[in-house]
Design an enzyme around this catalytic site. Sequence first.
Site, PDB file in Angstrom:
ATOM      1  CG  ASP A  25       1.064   0.901  -5.095  1.00 21.30           C
ATOM      2  OD1 ASP A  25       0.304   1.112  -4.119  1.00 21.30           O
ATOM      3  OD2 ASP A  25       0.748   0.174  -6.054  1.00 21.30           O
TER       4      ASP A  25
ATOM      5  CB  SER B 293      -5.494  -7.085 -12.438  1.00 20.50           C
ATOM      6  OG  SER B 293      -4.637  -6.761 -11.362  1.00 20.50           O
TER       7      SER B 293
ATOM      8  N   GLY C 242      -7.396 -13.236  -8.523  1.00 19.40           N
ATOM      9  CA  GLY C 242      -7.913 -12.714  -7.258  1.00 19.40           C
ATOM     10  C   GLY C 242      -7.155 -13.229  -6.050  1.00 19.40           C
ATOM     11  CB  ALA C 243      -4.441 -15.552  -5.651  1.00 20.18           C
TER      12      ALA C 243
ATOM     13  CB  SER D 212      -0.589  -8.714  -9.889  1.00 11.35           C
ATOM     14  OG  SER D 212      -1.062  -7.506 -10.425  1.00 11.35           O
TER      15      SER D 212
ATOM     16  CG  HIS E 245      -2.140  -0.945   0.979  1.00 11.61           C
ATOM     17  ND1 HIS E 245      -3.397  -0.544   0.628  1.00 11.61           N
ATOM     18  CD2 HIS E 245      -2.188  -2.292   1.061  1.00 11.61           C
ATOM     19  CE1 HIS E 245      -4.185  -1.609   0.531  1.00 11.61           C
ATOM     20  NE2 HIS E 245      -3.472  -2.686   0.785  1.00 11.61           N
TER      21      HIS E 245
ATOM     22  CG  ASP F 172      -0.133  -4.970  -8.651  1.00 11.03           C
ATOM     23  OD1 ASP F 172       0.699  -4.899  -7.725  1.00 11.03           O
ATOM     24  OD2 ASP F 172      -1.351  -5.170  -8.476  1.00 11.03           O
TER      25      ASP F 172
HETATM   26  P1  ADP Z   1      -5.475 -10.095  -8.781  1.00 18.90           P
HETATM   27  O1  ADP Z   1      -4.796  -9.056  -9.616  1.00 18.90           O
HETATM   28  O2  ADP Z   1      -4.936 -10.157  -7.398  1.00 18.90           O
HETATM   29  O3  ADP Z   1      -5.497 -11.447  -9.405  1.00 18.90           O
HETATM   30  P2  ADP Z   1      -7.727  -8.408  -9.336  1.00 18.90           P
HETATM   31  O4  ADP Z   1      -9.093  -8.329  -8.740  1.00 18.90           O
HETATM   32  O5  ADP Z   1      -6.884  -7.217  -9.352  1.00 18.90           O
HETATM   33  O6  ADP Z   1      -6.997  -9.646  -8.631  1.00 18.90           O
HETATM   34  O7  ADP Z   1      -7.867  -8.903 -10.828  1.00 18.90           O
HETATM   35  C1  ADP Z   1      -8.594 -10.069 -11.134  1.00 18.90           C
HETATM   36  C2  ADP Z   1      -9.545  -9.794 -12.287  1.00 18.90           C
HETATM   37  O8  ADP Z   1      -8.785  -9.590 -13.499  1.00 18.90           O
HETATM   38  C3  ADP Z   1     -10.457 -10.951 -12.618  1.00 18.90           C
HETATM   39  O9  ADP Z   1     -11.616 -10.929 -11.805  1.00 18.90           O
HETATM   40  C4  ADP Z   1     -10.771 -10.701 -14.073  1.00 18.90           C
HETATM   41  O10 ADP Z   1     -11.769  -9.703 -14.215  1.00 18.90           O
HETATM   42  C5  ADP Z   1      -9.469 -10.125 -14.594  1.00 18.90           C
HETATM   43  N1  ADP Z   1      -8.617 -11.183 -15.179  1.00 18.90           N
HETATM   44  C6  ADP Z   1      -7.428 -11.600 -14.723  1.00 18.90           C
HETATM   45  N2  ADP Z   1      -6.905 -12.576 -15.510  1.00 18.90           N
HETATM   46  C7  ADP Z   1      -7.817 -12.785 -16.486  1.00 18.90           C
HETATM   47  C8  ADP Z   1      -7.907 -13.657 -17.621  1.00 18.90           C
HETATM   48  N3  ADP Z   1      -6.934 -14.525 -17.917  1.00 18.90           N
HETATM   49  N4  ADP Z   1      -9.007 -13.584 -18.394  1.00 18.90           N
HETATM   50  C9  ADP Z   1      -9.979 -12.700 -18.121  1.00 18.90           C
HETATM   51  N5  ADP Z   1      -9.955 -11.861 -17.090  1.00 18.90           N
HETATM   52  C10 ADP Z   1      -8.909 -11.889 -16.276  1.00 18.90           C
HETATM   53 MG    MG Z   2      -4.852  -6.978  -9.259  1.00 15.69          MG
END
Ligand code: ADP
Ligand code: MG
Length: 412
Positions: A45, A158, A152-153, A156, A43, A202
Site C-alpha cells: 500500500d 486501529s 494488535g492482531a 486492524s 506492504h 486498512d
Molecule cells: P491492529 O490495527 O493490528 O489491531 P494497531 O497497533 O495498528 O494494531 O492498533 C492497535 C491500537 O489501536 C491499540 O493499541 C489502541 O491504542 C488502539 N485501539 C484499537 N481499538 C481500540 C479500542 N476499542 N479502544 C481504544 N483503543 C483502541
Molecule cells: Mg493497525
Amino acid sequence: MTLSDTHETETQDAARALFLELTGRQPDGLWSAPGRVNLIGEHTDYNDGFVLPFAIPHRTVAAVGLRDDDRGRVRVASTFADEPVEVALDELDELFPTTLGTEPAVPEWAAYPLGVAWALRQAAMAGAAAATGDARGIRGIDIAIASDVPVGAGLSSSAAIEGAAASALNDLWSTGLDRTALARIGRRAENEAVGAPTGIMDQMASMLGETDAAIFLDCRSLDANLVPLGVAEAGLAILVMDTRVKHAHSTGGYGERRASCELGAKIMGVPALRDVSVDDLPRAQQLMDDVTFRRVRHIVTENQRVLDTVRVLREQGARAIGDLLVASHVSMRDDFEISVPELDTAVDAALAAGALGARMTGGGFGGAAIALVEQDAVTTVSDAVAAAFAASGFRAPALFTVTPSAGAHRDA
Ligand code: ADP
Ligand code: MG
C-alpha cells in the site's frame, strides 16, 4: 441470529452503556466500522501498489452525542481504557501532529479518535475557508467506544476505531465527506496523531467493505473495485489464526521496511516501487545491496500476485488462489523478513492439514495468519494448528473463521 449479530449487539450495548456512564444521557447515535483481513498484497500500500483486503464481522462501535454545553470540548472513552480523555477542540491543533521522539500528550489509544477529530476538523475548516464547506457544525462532542476486533492482531482494530469515529463525526458535524475522504482522515490520524507510518489499505477496507467481496484497491489512484469472493459457495471458509503475538507499528521493523522500499525506488529512479515490474528485477539486483533488493523483490512480486489473484478469482474462483497465498507468505518470510516463528508454524501446520493456501496477514512481526480451507475441514485444520503451537511451546492461538462483511455505517 448469527454469531456476528450477537457480537455486534453486545458491542453496541457496551458502547451505549459506556456513553450513558460517561454522560448520564443517551447518545445521538451509534456508528461502527469493521476490522479487516488482507487476502493478499502486503506492504504494497505505501508503495503505491495493489491490495486485496476484505472487512470482517468484528466491529468497533462508537456511541456519540453532541454536547449541550457550548464549551467546545471533545471527550473520548473506551471500554479498553480506565479513564476518559477530554480536550478542547481548539487544543487539538496544539496536540497534533505529534512530534516524533516527544512524549505523546494524550494516552496512545486516545490519539486515534482525537486524531480523527483533529484531522476532520482541519479538513472542514479548510473547506470552509475555501467556501466549499461549512465548519459551523463542529461542536463539542462525547464519544464512547467498544469493540470486538482483536487488538494488535493484525486485523486492524486501529482502522476500525478510526472508521467508527470518522463516520460518527462526519454525520454529527455535517462535514459531508465521502468514504474515501474519511479513509484519508483515518490514515492522517494514524500517521500524524498516533505516529504510526501505515498506508491507506486498512482504512479503505474498513470504510468500503461489502458482504462476500474483497476490495481490489489501487493505492496510487485509490480506485477501488469490489471483487466477489464466492468463498462459501465454493464450499470453503477463511480461517483466522491469531498468534496472539502483539505487533507494534509505531516502532521497529515496519519503519525500517518502509525506508528500504523508499531507497529501492530511489535507486531505480521511480516515484514508488509500484513502477518497478517483475522484468526489472534483474537490473534491480545489479544496482542494490542484497537486503534492499530482497525488500524490493517482495513488493514487486507481491503486486503481481495481487493482480494474478484478482484474475484467478474472476476466471476460476476462490478454490484456485491457494498457491498465490502460499507464494505470498514465502516472500514475506524470506525476502521481506516480517514473519515470526508463530506465523510460520500456523501457516505450515494449516497447509500440512490440508488447507488450500495460507499466509500471514497484516504488517507482520506477530499478529494473524489466514488459511483457505474446505468448510468441512475447519475443525481438522484448527486442531492441527493448535497442536503445532502446543508442540512448539507457543501460547495457544485464537482460531476463528471470518466472512467478508459490510464496511463502516451508522447502526442506530
Ligand atoms: P491492529 O490495527 O493490528 O489491531 P494497531 O497497533 O495498528 O494494531 O492498533 C492497535 C491500537 O489501536 C491499540 O493499541 C489502541 O491504542 C488502539 N485501539 C484499537 N481499538 C481500540 C479500542 N476499542 N479502544 C481504544 N483503543 C483502541
Ligand atoms: Mg493497525
